[in-house]
Design a protein around this motif. Sequence first.
Motif, PDB file in Angstrom:
ATOM      1  N   MET A 146       0.734  -1.345   0.132  1.00  0.00           N
ATOM      2  CA  MET A 146       0.003  -0.052  -0.088  1.00  0.00           C
ATOM      3  C   MET A 146       0.724   1.391  -0.082  1.00  0.00           C
ATOM      4  SD  MET A 146      -2.883  -1.281   2.745  1.00  0.00           S
ATOM      5  CE  MET A 146      -3.761   0.040   2.660  1.00  0.00           C
ATOM      6  N   ASN A 147       1.806   1.154   0.771  1.00  0.00           N
ATOM      7  CA  ASN A 147       2.874   2.356   0.930  1.00  0.00           C
ATOM      8  C   ASN A 147       3.604   2.612  -0.419  1.00  0.00           C
ATOM      9  OD1 ASN A 147       2.194   3.118   3.430  1.00  0.00           O
ATOM     10  ND2 ASN A 147       3.676   1.913   4.438  1.00  0.00           N
ATOM     11  N   ALA A 148       4.178   1.513  -1.054  1.00  0.00           N
ATOM     12  CA  ALA A 148       4.871   1.476  -2.281  1.00  0.00           C
ATOM     13  C   ALA A 148       3.684   2.122  -3.482  1.00  0.00           C
ATOM     14  CB  ALA A 148       5.123   0.174  -2.768  1.00  0.00           C
ATOM     15  N   LEU A 149       2.628   1.891  -3.435  1.00  0.00           N
ATOM     16  CA  LEU A 149       1.552   2.256  -4.363  1.00  0.00           C
ATOM     17  C   LEU A 149       1.305   3.708  -4.238  1.00  0.00           C
ATOM     18  CD1 LEU A 149      -0.966  -0.744  -4.560  1.00  0.00           C
ATOM     19  CD2 LEU A 149       0.784  -0.082  -6.345  1.00  0.00           C
ATOM     20  N   ALA A 150       1.259   4.164  -3.016  1.00  0.00           N
ATOM     21  CA  ALA A 150       1.032   5.813  -2.758  1.00  0.00           C
ATOM     22  C   ALA A 150       2.329   6.475  -3.238  1.00  0.00           C
ATOM     23  CB  ALA A 150       0.873   5.719  -1.360  1.00  0.00           C
ATOM     24  N   LYS A 208      16.107   4.235 -16.036  1.00  0.00           N
ATOM     25  CA  LYS A 208      15.781   5.473 -15.120  1.00  0.00           C
ATOM     26  C   LYS A 208      14.291   5.364 -14.709  1.00  0.00           C
ATOM     27  CE  LYS A 208      19.903   6.469 -16.250  1.00  0.00           C
ATOM     28  NZ  LYS A 208      21.153   6.197 -15.306  1.00  0.00           N
ATOM     29  N   ARG A 209      13.921   4.365 -14.412  1.00  0.00           N
ATOM     30  CA  ARG A 209      12.720   4.126 -13.653  1.00  0.00           C
ATOM     31  C   ARG A 209      12.953   3.753 -12.183  1.00  0.00           C
ATOM     32  NH1 ARG A 209      10.886  -0.004 -18.243  1.00  0.00           N
ATOM     33  NH2 ARG A 209      10.154   1.226 -19.810  1.00  0.00           N
ATOM     34  N   VAL A 210      12.266   4.493 -11.306  1.00  0.00           N
ATOM     35  CA  VAL A 210      12.435   4.319  -9.779  1.00  0.00           C
ATOM     36  C   VAL A 210      11.639   2.785  -9.650  1.00  0.00           C
ATOM     37  CG1 VAL A 210      11.874   4.965  -7.467  1.00  0.00           C
ATOM     38  CG2 VAL A 210      12.488   6.349  -9.288  1.00  0.00           C
ATOM     39  N   CYS A 211      12.459   2.066  -8.911  1.00  0.00           N
ATOM     40  CA  CYS A 211      11.862   0.805  -8.592  1.00  0.00           C
ATOM     41  C   CYS A 211      11.671   0.437  -7.223  1.00  0.00           C
ATOM     42  CB  CYS A 211      13.009  -0.506  -8.835  1.00  0.00           C
ATOM     43  SG  CYS A 211      13.115  -0.710 -10.631  1.00  0.00           S
ATOM     44  N   ILE A 212      10.412   0.327  -6.705  1.00  0.00           N
ATOM     45  CA  ILE A 212      10.078   0.303  -5.273  1.00  0.00           C
ATOM     46  C   ILE A 212       9.623  -1.211  -4.989  1.00  0.00           C
ATOM     47  CG2 ILE A 212       8.281   1.182  -3.852  1.00  0.00           C
ATOM     48  CD1 ILE A 212       7.667   3.328  -5.620  1.00  0.00           C
ATOM     49  N   PHE A 213      10.429  -1.723  -4.148  1.00  0.00           N
ATOM     50  CA  PHE A 213      10.583  -2.978  -3.902  1.00  0.00           C
ATOM     51  C   PHE A 213       9.531  -3.347  -2.479  1.00  0.00           C
ATOM     52  CE2 PHE A 213      14.665  -2.736  -5.999  1.00  0.00           C
ATOM     53  CZ  PHE A 213      14.471  -3.486  -6.961  1.00  0.00           C
ATOM     54  N   ALA A 214       8.500  -3.876  -2.867  1.00  0.00           N
ATOM     55  CA  ALA A 214       7.406  -4.193  -1.726  1.00  0.00           C
ATOM     56  C   ALA A 214       7.205  -5.674  -1.291  1.00  0.00           C
ATOM     57  CB  ALA A 214       5.904  -3.598  -2.154  1.00  0.00           C
TER      58      ALA A 214
END
Length: 248
Positions: free
Chosen positions: A92-96, A135-141
Amino acid sequence: MAESDTPADTQETTFKRVMLKISGEALMGDQGFGLHPPTVERVAKEVKSVHDLGVEICMVIGGGNIFRGLSGSAQGMERTTADYMGMMATVMNALAMQSALEGMGVFCRVITAIRMDEVAEPYIRRRAVRHLEKKRVCIFAAGTGNPYFTTDTAAALRANEMACETILMGKNGTDGVYDKDPRAHDDAKRYDEVSYDEVLSKNLKVMDASAIALARDNNLPLIVFNLDEPGGFRGILAGKGTYTRVTG
């Protein structure tokens, strides 16, 4: 806005690829629980300012603002179930964060250790590396996808897998590592530099022991800084500001 493989100006930092680890509490502002949209936007602006330098950014965000598995277990919930609930909170935090960054024109991918194909990509290392190269930010959840492991350990694991040059630990209201809690002790001493072994032996609460050991064994330095300081993330990468470096 089209995605580009051309890097932005990198003159202010020598880092090419970094891992930013923040707690879920960093996103809740003064609310004490949940997500505070202005705070999410503020953190996203910090990330964008570094992304604009051409730095490739990985992120891991905790879930403690929504649910913390260990505290759930302490209240009588079965530990494995509680930890999986905590993993869902990190998604949920990563999607936000993804929503906030993409609203600023920064392309992102949320990548989860637990499959949920309708909302995020599954973790495939080579695909994640390619996102970073673009150059995409990768958010690992969802942590490591396993109970009994914290998001600190997930950050250390993914940072090693992605060949990050450092892990930046963004703290709330704390500008480094202290020998005791500076909010409770006026005589707390801040370290400019400290070793992994000292962190473990003195129980300095930088990351959990598994994460510190993983960083130490792979010679991955940690930089602990104050995420609440405006411009702090970008400044740290340029060698400015106040922080603690954890190395061998």
